[in-house]
Design a protein around this motif. Structure first.
Motif, PDB file in Angstrom:
ATOM      1  N   VAL A   1       0.860  -1.181   0.000  1.00 58.05           N
ATOM      2  CA  VAL A   1       0.000   0.000   0.000  1.00 58.05           C
ATOM      3  C   VAL A   1       0.898   1.232   0.000  1.00 58.05           C
ATOM      4  N   MET A   2       0.837   2.001  -1.093  1.00 54.36           N
ATOM      5  CA  MET A   2       1.655   3.206  -1.199  1.00 54.36           C
ATOM      6  C   MET A   2       1.053   4.335  -0.378  1.00 54.36           C
ATOM      7  N   ASN A   3       1.846   5.385  -0.169  1.00 55.17           N
ATOM      8  CA  ASN A   3       1.443   6.477   0.715  1.00 55.17           C
ATOM      9  C   ASN A   3       0.472   7.426   0.028  1.00 55.17           C
ATOM     10  N   GLY A   4       0.993   8.412  -0.687  1.00 50.78           N
ATOM     11  CA  GLY A   4       0.138   9.356  -1.381  1.00 50.78           C
ATOM     12  C   GLY A   4      -0.671  10.255  -0.483  1.00 50.78           C
ATOM     13  N   GLY A   5      -0.371  10.305   0.808  1.00 51.96           N
ATOM     14  CA  GLY A   5      -1.085  11.194   1.712  1.00 51.96           C
ATOM     15  C   GLY A   5      -2.443  10.685   2.145  1.00 51.96           C
ATOM     16  N   SER A   6      -2.701   9.390   1.989  1.00 45.40           N
ATOM     17  CA  SER A   6      -4.027   8.839   2.297  1.00 45.40           C
ATOM     18  C   SER A   6      -3.929   7.752   3.356  1.00 45.40           C
ATOM     19  N   VAL A   7      -5.039   7.511   4.032  1.00 45.01           N
ATOM     20  CA  VAL A   7      -5.186   6.274   4.804  1.00 45.01           C
ATOM     21  C   VAL A   7      -6.436   5.526   4.371  1.00 45.01           C
ATOM     22  N   ALA A   8      -7.113   6.024   3.329  1.00 47.20           N
ATOM     23  CA  ALA A   8      -8.357   5.396   2.881  1.00 47.20           C
ATOM     24  C   ALA A   8      -8.140   3.947   2.476  1.00 47.20           C
ATOM     25  N   GLU A   9      -7.062   3.709   1.751  1.00 49.47           N
ATOM     26  CA  GLU A   9      -6.838   2.374   1.214  1.00 49.47           C
ATOM     27  C   GLU A   9      -6.442   1.384   2.305  1.00 49.47           C
ATOM     28  N   VAL A  10      -5.490   1.769   3.152  1.00 46.52           N
ATOM     29  CA  VAL A  10      -5.091   0.842   4.211  1.00 46.52           C
ATOM     30  C   VAL A  10      -6.218   0.660   5.218  1.00 46.52           C
ATOM     31  N   SER A  11      -6.972   1.706   5.499  1.00 49.49           N
ATOM     32  CA  SER A  11      -8.094   1.574   6.427  1.00 49.49           C
ATOM     33  C   SER A  11      -9.174   0.660   5.856  1.00 49.49           C
ATOM     34  N   SER A  12      -9.399   0.746   4.548  1.00 50.58           N
ATOM     35  CA  SER A  12     -10.383  -0.137   3.918  1.00 50.58           C
ATOM     36  C   SER A  12      -9.911  -1.587   3.982  1.00 50.58           C
ATOM     37  N   MET A  13      -8.630  -1.810   3.762  1.00 45.16           N
ATOM     38  CA  MET A  13      -8.093  -3.166   3.890  1.00 45.16           C
ATOM     39  C   MET A  13      -8.311  -3.707   5.307  1.00 45.16           C
ATOM     40  N   LEU A  14      -8.034  -2.882   6.306  1.00 40.92           N
ATOM     41  CA  LEU A  14      -8.217  -3.315   7.690  1.00 40.92           C
ATOM     42  C   LEU A  14      -9.687  -3.537   8.010  1.00 40.92           C
ATOM     43  N   ALA A  15     -10.539  -2.652   7.549  1.00 44.58           N
ATOM     44  CA  ALA A  15     -11.968  -2.792   7.810  1.00 44.58           C
ATOM     45  C   ALA A  15     -12.524  -4.080   7.206  1.00 44.58           C
ATOM     46  N   LEU A  16     -11.919  -4.523   6.110  1.00 42.57           N
ATOM     47  CA  LEU A  16     -12.342  -5.759   5.456  1.00 42.57           C
ATOM     48  C   LEU A  16     -11.640  -6.990   6.014  1.00 42.57           C
ATOM     49  N   GLY A  17     -10.818  -6.811   7.035  1.00 34.12           N
ATOM     50  CA  GLY A  17     -10.122  -7.939   7.642  1.00 34.12           C
ATOM     51  C   GLY A  17      -8.991  -8.481   6.797  1.00 34.12           C
TER      52      GLY A  17
END
Length: 343
Positions: free
Chosen positions: A62-78
């Motif tokens: 998961v690249m940075n780009g100033g976001s946490v949307a992607e990593v948070s979505s991965m975590l939310a999906l387990g």
């Protein structure tokens, strides 16, 4: 990279967080919940190229780009156990435990570049099978990143939100909470957990509908959103413009105090414009702040003519106000702040 340039890079990336991921899918079989059963391969089209997944990815970067949307979505999906290297962090979250969850993810031992992201050679060395970037600029060769073709050559598929297909900082249409749901659905399809994605979306929709029902007959409150720690020019250059937050405002019984001032994600305002505005409530976004409540109080003290200053009405939010899996949290907290009489 200077601190100012780093902030500008982060701001540009945030501008990409509010668009729908450009994905279409085909698969051989799906479960009733929308996730793949034994139905791989799954093919997606992202920014004009097709990517086929024969199995669910297991080595995700998961690249940075100033976001946490992607990593948070991965975590939310387990799906945290699929991540071998994560470069995203924000240091604050409106979801209990999320900061610690992100901090515990592996980083791959990567030395980040001047943009605080993963350079080409380090990326290839991680041997990923799936790379998620916040924006298509994460695959730019001139910035020293691995290209989508580089990644395909080593067996890795890639993904970025559709806004990057139009260029950095540009959004397609009007950003909305539906875009956050699309990210969850896309990842659900790619990883064969569409049922989990649909449960998360249904619960978010339920919570938002509950809040909206409580405030729907009340006067819309004018809210000014500002990120004090992310000035990109003048003192009021990080005031919320055309972002996903406008949909969040609407569902919370509010509206942007500066609606129509700009079509861009952020408005760059003069002190005179800010002073003349009707502001019923202030929303301070916590971005690397030591004391966001103090930031809010300082702003209210500067503009005593605001109704928000007279009532001391403000709310501090962080990741939930952006593209990501937690927009329902922002709707609830904002609704309670601007319409306390409804609760």
């Amino acid at each position: 990279m200077s601190a100012k340039r780093a902030l500008l890079a982060t701001a540009a990336a945030f501008a990409c967080l509010t668009a729908t991921a450009c994905v279409t899918t085909t698969n051989a079989a799906t479960s009733p919940g929308g996730g793949a059963a034994s139905g791989y391969p799954v093919t997606i089209s992202n920014c004009g190229k097709d990517y086929t997944f024969n199995t669910a990815p297991s080595r995700v970067v998961v690249m940075n780009g100033g976001s946490v949307a992607e990593v948070s979505s991965m975590l939310a999906l387990g799906l945290g156990d699929r991540i071998i290297a994560n470069a995203q962090s924000y240091g604050a979250s409106d979801v209990p435990g999320r900061v610690d969850e992100i901090a515990k993810l592996p980083t791959g031992g990567v030395k980040l570049n001047d943009m605080m992201d993963i350079p080409r050679e380090a990326m290839i060395g991680l041997r990923p099978d799936f790379v998620i970037s916040t924006y298509d600029g994460g695959f730019r060769p001139e910035a020293g990143f691995a290209t989508r073709d580089d990644l395909r050559a080593v067996g890795a598929n890639s993904y970025a939100p559709a806004s990057s297909c139009l260029g950095v900082g540009k959004v397609s249409g009007t950003p909305s909470i539906a875009d956050s749901y699309q990210l969850l659905r896309d990842l659900g399809k790619i990883f064969g957990v569409g049922d989990r994605a649909e449960r998360l979306i249904a619960e978010s929709e339920r919570r938002i509908a509950t809040m909206t029902a409580k405030v729907k007959d009340l006067p819309k409150q004018k809210v000014m959103l500002i990120i004090p720690g992310m000035a990109m020019g003048g003192e009021f250059s990080s005031v919320g413009g055309n972002g996903i937050w406008n949909d969040i405002f609407a569902k919370a019984g509010a509206e942007n105090a500066f609606a129509g001032v700009t079509d861009d994600i952020f408005a760059n305002l003069s002190r005179e414009q800010v002073a003349a505005a009707d502001v019923d409530a202030l929303l301070v976004v916590n971005f690397m702040s030591q004391d966001p409540d103090a930031d809010a109080r300082k702003l209210l003290d500067q503009f005593p003519q605001w109704d928000a200053a007279r009532t001391k009405r403000y709310v501090v939010l962080s990741d939930s106000i952006y593209f990501g899996p937690s927009n329902d949290v922002a709707v609830e907290r904002l609704a309670r702040a601007v319409h306390p009489e409804a609760f």
